[in-house]
Design an enzyme around this catalytic site. Structure first.
Site, PDB file in Angstrom:
ATOM      1  N   TYR A 153       0.824  -0.849  -0.171  1.00 11.11           N
ATOM      2  CA  TYR A 153      -0.252  -0.113  -0.407  1.00 11.11           C
ATOM      3  C   TYR A 153       1.196   1.196   0.023  1.00 11.11           C
ATOM      4  O   TYR A 153       1.325   1.143   1.072  1.00 11.11           O
ATOM      5  CB  TYR A 153      -0.723  -0.106   1.398  1.00 11.11           C
ATOM      6  CG  TYR A 153      -1.463   1.013   1.407  1.00 11.11           C
ATOM      7  CD1 TYR A 153      -2.313   1.311   0.703  1.00 11.11           C
ATOM      8  CD2 TYR A 153      -1.633   1.908   2.766  1.00 11.11           C
ATOM      9  CE1 TYR A 153      -3.336   2.470   0.961  1.00 11.11           C
ATOM     10  CE2 TYR A 153      -2.849   2.883   3.347  1.00 11.11           C
ATOM     11  CZ  TYR A 153      -3.402   2.937   2.026  1.00 11.11           C
ATOM     12  OH  TYR A 153      -4.511   4.544   2.403  1.00 11.11           O
ATOM     13  N   ASP A 238      -1.662  -5.982   9.774  1.00  9.68           N
ATOM     14  CA  ASP A 238      -3.150  -5.370   9.277  1.00  9.68           C
ATOM     15  C   ASP A 238      -4.129  -6.506   8.651  1.00  9.68           C
ATOM     16  O   ASP A 238      -4.115  -6.221   7.343  1.00  9.68           O
ATOM     17  CB  ASP A 238      -2.135  -4.248   8.208  1.00  9.68           C
ATOM     18  CG  ASP A 238      -3.379  -3.610   7.921  1.00  9.68           C
ATOM     19  OD1 ASP A 238      -4.519  -3.699   7.543  1.00  9.68           O
ATOM     20  OD2 ASP A 238      -2.432  -2.193   7.250  1.00  9.68           O
ATOM     21  N   ILE A 240      -6.880  -5.039   7.517  1.00  8.83           N
ATOM     22  CA  ILE A 240      -8.147  -4.441   7.631  1.00  8.83           C
ATOM     23  C   ILE A 240      -9.639  -4.678   6.576  1.00  8.83           C
ATOM     24  O   ILE A 240     -10.264  -4.650   6.599  1.00  8.83           O
ATOM     25  CB  ILE A 240      -7.953  -2.414   7.331  1.00  8.83           C
ATOM     26  CG1 ILE A 240      -7.227  -3.224   6.495  1.00  8.83           C
ATOM     27  CG2 ILE A 240      -7.344  -2.047   8.270  1.00  8.83           C
ATOM     28  CD1 ILE A 240      -7.494  -1.331   5.889  1.00  8.83           C
ATOM     29  N   LYS A 279     -13.389  -0.154   5.617  1.00  7.38           N
ATOM     30  CA  LYS A 279     -12.938  -1.784   3.892  1.00  7.38           C
ATOM     31  C   LYS A 279     -14.118  -2.602   4.750  1.00  7.38           C
ATOM     32  O   LYS A 279     -15.127  -2.536   3.652  1.00  7.38           O
ATOM     33  CB  LYS A 279     -11.719  -1.809   4.450  1.00  7.38           C
ATOM     34  CG  LYS A 279     -10.683  -1.552   3.732  1.00  7.38           C
ATOM     35  CD  LYS A 279     -10.764   0.192   3.263  1.00  7.38           C
ATOM     36  CE  LYS A 279      -9.582   0.733   2.519  1.00  7.38           C
ATOM     37  NZ  LYS A 279      -9.427   1.928   1.978  1.00  7.38           N
TER      38      LYS A 279
END
Length: 486
Positions: A153, A238, A240, A279
């Site tokens: 990202y 992570d 998410i 998300k």
């Protein structure tokens, strides 16, 4: 002009004036291109379609229906006004107990009920951005480094590095094995950092992956957990995108791996999870970020730091009620997965009509699109040239792989869940027309191509009734400018 810049720099801090934020990259430049010429089916049909925004807007109707049925959940309604004073005055940075319990339960649901989460370990932050930065502040000092598989990202440079002073060291993954991380690549990245006298404090994983849309299997997670424990470094996961998994294999949380008997030897104090509702629920504007750590000291430290990025109690109150509604949550997660699967299939099938392939993925709000056959030559300069044509002529904001630290030119991330069905079809039509023109070997001038583009794109068969201004739709009214965009 030069004097003005010098004067500005002299009165601002080094942090305020450095370039480590990462905004000056093609990833954010695409957002600026969209903001300056946003697509609208009626007002601006030739505008740029936003396909660089990883938002889940496919299930807003379910949330809106729940809010209508539960007016007491809002302290700003006639039915909920009795709770206004208590909620408006609440200031404890631990958060509302019912909110932390609801978040913990929702995290369990998104992981299929195969693992339990303790509400006392739930720490609030201002979105995933705030949660990521908080965990880095807790675990590392300026100059320390974290390993991170690439492509990754682009805004990690902002979230993890900008204010913390921490370095990110890419673990390069390759298309030859579908960008899967290997033990060899991890070991090489770690050893190279050691040789450069860089202190590695941990490994960061995004699972499911952004931008790949793939999930880590159990064996890989076990291997990476063993590696981090062996070297006494942290593992930050992570997660998410946990509830955006729409196809097999199912999502496996690092929390599940820790529960396996064969991993009992691992030090849980070195494992941490970052989560968000941006998300999975499609609520980035609510700024719900979560740090969940198995380390008591990290929980206590992160909770003190959360004072700088708390979630409003009004938001906590609403979501505590919503996420505690088991029937709603079950239906939402099922429906969301089904709609994501359907949209993914529609989009990738549309690309395949002109021979465009994507990395096979089972999760996320995007595809990792392979445009290598369209490159004039296999270089990043050629990738950027292609990207500029897609932005300026095709009028689609897609994100080039180089902005994700991808080592192979020609890959692009394209988002498909932040728009309605009609806009997706227009985007597909533009892509297919462009690819066919490229493959036809048309050597006409750039101006001629641009004029042809305008002619072709002006009127795709569109029903105005579908885009009635009174109907709320992600693209039926201008999207507010992103705070990330100047």
């Amino acid at each position: 002009m030069g004097f003005q810049i010098a004067k500005t720099n002299s009165i601002l801090s080094k942090l305020a004036t450095n370039e480590e934020h990462g905004e000056n990259s093609p990833y954010f430049d695409g957002w600026k291109a969209y903001d300056s010429d946003p697509f609208h089916p009626l007002k601006n049909p030739n505008g740029v379609i936003q396909m660089g925004l990883a938002e889940n807007q496919l299930c807003f109707d379910l949330i809106e229906d729940w809010i209508k049925r539960n007016p007491k959940a809002s302290i700003c309604s006639n039915e909920g006004i009795r709770s206004f004073k208590a909620i408006a005055n609440f200031q404890d940075y631990h958060g509302l107990p019912e909110f932390r319990r609801a978040i913990a339960k929702f995290m369990e649901k998104t992981r299929g009920g195969r693992v339990r989460f303790d509400p006392e370990r739930v720490v609030m932050a201002g979105g995933a951005t705030g949660a990521n930065e908080t965990i880095i502040f807790c675990l590392a000092d300026p100059g320390d480094a974290f390993l991170v598989p690439s492509p990754y990202y682009p805004a990690f440079n902002r979230d993890l590095r900008w204010r913390t002073g921490v370095q990110l060291i890419p673990i390069h993954c390759e298309s030859s094995n579908n960008f899967k991380i290997t033990s060899k690549a991890v070991q090489e990245a770690y050893e190279n950092a050691q040789k450069s006298n860089i202190k590695v404090r941990g490994l960061i994983l995004t699972n499911p992956s952004n931008p790949l849309g793939t999930t880590f299997d159990k064996d890989t997670l076990k291997s990476l957990l063993s590696f981090t424990n062996q070297h006494n470094i942290h593992l930050v996961c992570d997660e998410i995108y946990a509830a955006t998994v729409f196809d097999m294999p199912q999502f496996v949380s690092i929390a599940e791996i820790l529960d396996e008997k064969e991993m009992n030897y691992c030090n849980k104090d070195l494992v941490h999870i970052v989560y968000s509702l941006s998300k999975d629920m499609g609520l980035p504007g609510f700024r719900i970020g979560i740090v969940y750590s198995f380390n008591d000291d990290v929980v206590n430290c992160a909770r003190k730091m959360s004072s700088f990025g708390l979630v409003s109690t009004q938001t906590q109150y609403l979501l505590a009620a919503m996420l505690s509604d088991e029937k709603f949550v079950n239906n939402f997660l099922t429906e969301s997965a089904m709609r994501l699967f359907k949209r993914h299939q529609h989009f990738t099938n549309g690309l395949e009509e002109v021979g465009i392939k994507c990395l096979k993925n089972n999760a996320g709000l995007f595809c990792w699109m392979d445009l290598r056959p369209l490159l004039r030559e296999s270089t990043f300069d050629s990738e950027m040239s292609l990207w500029r044509v897609i932005i300026n002529d095709v009028k689609l904001n897609v994100s080039p792989g180089s902005s994700f630290e991808c080592q192979e030119p020609g890959w692009f991330r394209v988002c498909f869940a932040n728009m309605d069905d009609g806009t997706v079809d227009i985007a597909l039509a533009r892509i297919r027309r462009f690819v066919r023109a490229e493959k036809s070997g048309d050597e006409s001038s750039a101006m001629k191509k641009k004029q042809q583009w305008k002619k072709n794109n002006l009127r795709l068969s569109f029903s105005k009734r579908m885009y009635d201004e009174s109907v709320l739709s992600p693209l039926s009214s201008p999207i507010p400018p992103s705070p990330l965009v100047r």
